[in-house]
Write a protein that holds these residues in place. Sequence first.
Motif, PDB file in Angstrom:
ATOM      1  N   UNK A  66       0.852  -1.188   0.000  1.00 58.40           N
ATOM      2  CA  UNK A  66       0.000   0.000   0.000  1.00 58.40           C
ATOM      3  C   UNK A  66       0.893   1.245   0.000  1.00 58.40           C
ATOM      4  N   UNK A  67       0.698   2.074  -1.009  1.00 59.49           N
ATOM      5  CA  UNK A  67       1.455   3.333  -1.078  1.00 59.49           C
ATOM      6  C   UNK A  67       2.898   3.169  -1.509  1.00 59.49           C
ATOM      7  N   UNK A  68       3.366   1.943  -1.598  1.00 58.03           N
ATOM      8  CA  UNK A  68       4.731   1.685  -2.046  1.00 58.03           C
ATOM      9  C   UNK A  68       4.698   0.557  -3.061  1.00 58.03           C
ATOM     10  N   UNK A  69       5.594   0.617  -4.010  1.00 54.90           N
ATOM     11  CA  UNK A  69       5.702  -0.451  -4.991  1.00 54.90           C
ATOM     12  C   UNK A  69       7.176  -0.765  -5.214  1.00 54.90           C
ATOM     13  N   UNK A  70       7.526  -2.028  -4.986  1.00 52.49           N
ATOM     14  CA  UNK A  70       8.902  -2.457  -5.197  1.00 52.49           C
ATOM     15  C   UNK A  70       8.994  -3.323  -6.444  1.00 52.49           C
ATOM     16  N   UNK A  71       9.860  -2.937  -7.366  1.00 52.06           N
ATOM     17  CA  UNK A  71      10.076  -3.705  -8.592  1.00 52.06           C
ATOM     18  C   UNK A  71      11.575  -3.878  -8.812  1.00 52.06           C
TER      19      UNK A  71
END
Length: 142
Positions: A64-69
Amino acid sequence: MGGHSNWPEWIYVAVVIALMTWVGAEAWEAERLVEHVPEDAEVIKVTGQQWFWTFEHEDGTKEIGELHVEVGKAYKFEVMSKDVNHSFNIHDYVVLMDAIPGRVNTVWFAPDAPGVHDIQCREYCGLIHYNMRGTLYVEDHS
Ligand SMILES: [Cu+2]
């Protein structure tokens, strides 16, 4: 036609046709590059709601509110909304897609360098729209 030559007209017509063909081919190629999602792209479900973004990876992990790729991989976003119209935007990667209730819109990207980038809503969606932000972390796992 009394000896009048049509050559200048025919050359002009040929040049115009060649230019139109070239412009059309260029546009088609650009469209193909943008629309063509790489087959190995990982699907990330992006859900907008007042006033935050939820991300769900293929393995079911939610953020939620963060995206790690990961750098060097391709990702296909399936963008949707739980309430009103939003717009999913990663400005630095020119990702911009409407999040509409009852629809799934797709857009893809492939981050090419590690870094931290802003995620933002680009469609006015109510009182706290201005703070409907997130952070994209592009990480190097190699
Ligand atoms: Cu918004």
